[in-house]
Design a protein around this motif. Sequence first.
Motif, PDB file in Angstrom:
ATOM      1  N   TYR A 115     104.402 -61.989 -95.270  1.00 52.18           N
ATOM      2  CA  TYR A 115     103.742 -62.771 -94.218  1.00 52.18           C
ATOM      3  C   TYR A 115     102.266 -62.408 -94.134  1.00 52.18           C
ATOM      4  O   TYR A 115     101.400 -63.277 -94.063  1.00 52.18           O
ATOM      5  CB  TYR A 115     104.421 -62.530 -92.875  1.00 52.18           C
ATOM      6  CG  TYR A 115     103.731 -63.205 -91.712  1.00 52.18           C
ATOM      7  CD1 TYR A 115     103.697 -64.591 -91.624  1.00 52.18           C
ATOM      8  CD2 TYR A 115     103.104 -62.454 -90.721  1.00 52.18           C
ATOM      9  CE1 TYR A 115     103.054 -65.215 -90.567  1.00 52.18           C
ATOM     10  CE2 TYR A 115     102.468 -63.071 -89.663  1.00 52.18           C
ATOM     11  CZ  TYR A 115     102.451 -64.447 -89.584  1.00 52.18           C
ATOM     12  OH  TYR A 115     101.813 -65.058 -88.543  1.00 52.18           O
ATOM     13  N   THR A 116     101.985 -61.111 -94.189  1.00 52.52           N
ATOM     14  CA  THR A 116     100.599 -60.672 -94.107  1.00 52.52           C
ATOM     15  C   THR A 116      99.794 -61.202 -95.285  1.00 52.52           C
ATOM     16  O   THR A 116      98.661 -61.623 -95.129  1.00 52.52           O
ATOM     17  CB  THR A 116     100.527 -59.135 -94.090  1.00 52.52           C
ATOM     18  OG1 THR A 116     101.444 -58.653 -93.122  1.00 52.52           O
ATOM     19  CG2 THR A 116      99.144 -58.661 -93.728  1.00 52.52           C
ATOM     20  N   MET A 146      94.845 -62.394 -77.074  1.00 54.55           N
ATOM     21  CA  MET A 146      95.466 -61.714 -78.208  1.00 54.55           C
ATOM     22  C   MET A 146      94.594 -60.553 -78.699  1.00 54.55           C
ATOM     23  O   MET A 146      95.100 -59.468 -79.008  1.00 54.55           O
ATOM     24  CB  MET A 146      95.725 -62.714 -79.330  1.00 54.55           C
ATOM     25  CG  MET A 146      96.733 -63.793 -78.974  1.00 54.55           C
ATOM     26  SD  MET A 146      96.919 -65.072 -80.244  1.00 54.55           S
ATOM     27  CE  MET A 146      98.144 -64.313 -81.301  1.00 54.55           C
ATOM     28  N   PRO A 170     102.161 -56.775 -86.304  1.00 55.77           N
ATOM     29  CA  PRO A 170     102.560 -58.165 -86.020  1.00 55.77           C
ATOM     30  C   PRO A 170     101.613 -58.858 -85.036  1.00 55.77           C
ATOM     31  O   PRO A 170     101.352 -60.057 -85.179  1.00 55.77           O
ATOM     32  CB  PRO A 170     103.963 -58.008 -85.418  1.00 55.77           C
ATOM     33  CG  PRO A 170     104.460 -56.711 -85.948  1.00 55.77           C
ATOM     34  CD  PRO A 170     103.260 -55.830 -86.027  1.00 55.77           C
ATOM     35  N   THR A 171     101.085 -58.117 -84.082  1.00 52.22           N
ATOM     36  CA  THR A 171     100.139 -58.700 -83.128  1.00 52.22           C
ATOM     37  C   THR A 171      98.854 -59.095 -83.829  1.00 52.22           C
ATOM     38  O   THR A 171      98.293 -60.181 -83.591  1.00 52.22           O
ATOM     39  CB  THR A 171      99.831 -57.697 -82.000  1.00 52.22           C
ATOM     40  OG1 THR A 171     101.051 -57.262 -81.408  1.00 52.22           O
ATOM     41  CG2 THR A 171      98.957 -58.336 -80.929  1.00 52.22           C
ATOM     42  N   GLN A 173      98.566 -59.784 -87.065  1.00 50.87           N
ATOM     43  CA  GLN A 173      98.893 -60.899 -87.942  1.00 50.87           C
ATOM     44  C   GLN A 173      98.929 -62.215 -87.171  1.00 50.87           C
ATOM     45  O   GLN A 173      98.409 -63.243 -87.636  1.00 50.87           O
ATOM     46  CB  GLN A 173     100.234 -60.646 -88.629  1.00 50.87           C
ATOM     47  CG  GLN A 173     100.211 -59.484 -89.608  1.00 50.87           C
ATOM     48  CD  GLN A 173     101.604 -59.020 -89.996  1.00 50.87           C
ATOM     49  OE1 GLN A 173     102.603 -59.609 -89.590  1.00 50.87           O
ATOM     50  NE2 GLN A 173     101.670 -57.951 -90.774  1.00 50.87           N
ATOM     51  N   ALA A 174      99.550 -62.199 -86.002  1.00 51.30           N
ATOM     52  CA  ALA A 174      99.639 -63.414 -85.188  1.00 51.30           C
ATOM     53  C   ALA A 174      98.257 -63.885 -84.747  1.00 51.30           C
ATOM     54  O   ALA A 174      97.974 -65.091 -84.703  1.00 51.30           O
ATOM     55  CB  ALA A 174     100.526 -63.157 -83.972  1.00 51.30           C
ATOM     56  N   THR A 175      97.377 -62.934 -84.443  1.00 54.85           N
ATOM     57  CA  THR A 175      96.011 -63.280 -84.025  1.00 54.85           C
ATOM     58  C   THR A 175      95.250 -63.944 -85.161  1.00 54.85           C
ATOM     59  O   THR A 175      94.597 -64.981 -84.984  1.00 54.85           O
ATOM     60  CB  THR A 175      95.260 -62.019 -83.562  1.00 54.85           C
ATOM     61  OG1 THR A 175      96.006 -61.382 -82.520  1.00 54.85           O
ATOM     62  CG2 THR A 175      93.867 -62.371 -83.049  1.00 54.85           C
ATOM     63  N   SER A 177      96.556 -65.490 -87.706  1.00 47.39           N
ATOM     64  CA  SER A 177      97.171 -66.793 -87.942  1.00 47.39           C
ATOM     65  C   SER A 177      96.652 -67.832 -86.959  1.00 47.39           C
ATOM     66  O   SER A 177      96.328 -68.962 -87.335  1.00 47.39           O
ATOM     67  CB  SER A 177      98.695 -66.697 -87.835  1.00 47.39           C
ATOM     68  OG  SER A 177      99.233 -65.984 -88.922  1.00 47.39           O
ATOM     69  N   GLN A 178      96.554 -67.460 -85.689  1.00 53.32           N
ATOM     70  CA  GLN A 178      96.072 -68.395 -84.671  1.00 53.32           C
ATOM     71  C   GLN A 178      94.633 -68.815 -84.960  1.00 53.32           C
ATOM     72  O   GLN A 178      94.281 -69.995 -84.842  1.00 53.32           O
ATOM     73  CB  GLN A 178      96.169 -67.751 -83.282  1.00 53.32           C
ATOM     74  CG  GLN A 178      95.752 -68.651 -82.127  1.00 53.32           C
ATOM     75  CD  GLN A 178      96.628 -69.885 -82.001  1.00 53.32           C
ATOM     76  OE1 GLN A 178      97.825 -69.821 -82.282  1.00 53.32           O
ATOM     77  NE2 GLN A 178      96.037 -71.008 -81.609  1.00 53.32           N
TER      78      GLN A 178
END
Length: 300
Positions: A115-116, A146, A170-171, A173-175, A177-178
């Motif tokens: 994912y990363t 975030m 994960p936090t 990565q999500a940032t 991605s957003q």
Amino acid sequence: MKSPEKSLPSNLEIPYLRGAFGLGEATPGLMVFDSAIYSVEKIWDRPFRSSHYSIILVQHGQMQIKVNLQLHSLSQGDLLIVPPSAIREMSWQENSVHFLSLLFAPDFILTSGHYTKSVAQLPLFGDDQQALIVLKTEDRIIIGQMIDLIHQLLIRFKGAQKGEEEILRPTFQATISQIGFCYQEQQMLNPPTKSIVQQFFDLLVKHYKQQREVSFYARSLNIHEKYLSQVLKENTGHTARSYIIQMVILEAKVLLDYPGTTIGNIADELNFQNQFHFSRFFKKYTHLTPSEYRNGHDSF
């Protein structure tokens, strides 16, 4: 901004900054700078280069950032991605702007899982060009929250490793991605076309150490020298020749802030005939000798 502290290094890398702001040694490849918390006295107010990405989000107010001479005037909702090794010049008035800056090393984004790796392949991290994203209000709020969450987690895990990987990465990565989704949405709504100005800057960053003649850049763009300078003058206020000189001086200033680099080494790095020619060139455009600049005198 006040004068830089003499103890600050020219290459403001994440491990040093974490130590300067009391964030400990955990997660050396990641940091958040919040202008509402940390004093601007700890920020280098001369041109500097760092090896990390900087994602700068303006929450309110205005600030100016130059990245390899390209000026960005940022206001609320603007998000600027500064690539590694770009020369940065930052300017803002304390208490007149609130911004968050997410700093991370290039390899931090590739440290765990498929994912990363897919996140790292987002177009905005695919080259050395800075990217400006104008966020919608709701996206500014979400991304700001975030980044702030990452900041709070970094403070919580200061000096401790237990639980850090499971929550922080994960936090992060999500940032990313957003931000990537917002970038892609902007690209779809406004397909990018590189102007002559942007093409010139792309060439300049790649060739300024070897090529100091306007004719090289005009030839590379298949246009006349006079037309190139005219377009730049009309759009930026400076000619091609002026930007070439500014870029060489900018690089020289950054190199002069590395105490282990001799002036002779810098002259060689910038392809001057010798140290004398470099020193004469530097003084002509800054009114200071290289040694005077290195010792902390202000240029005109």
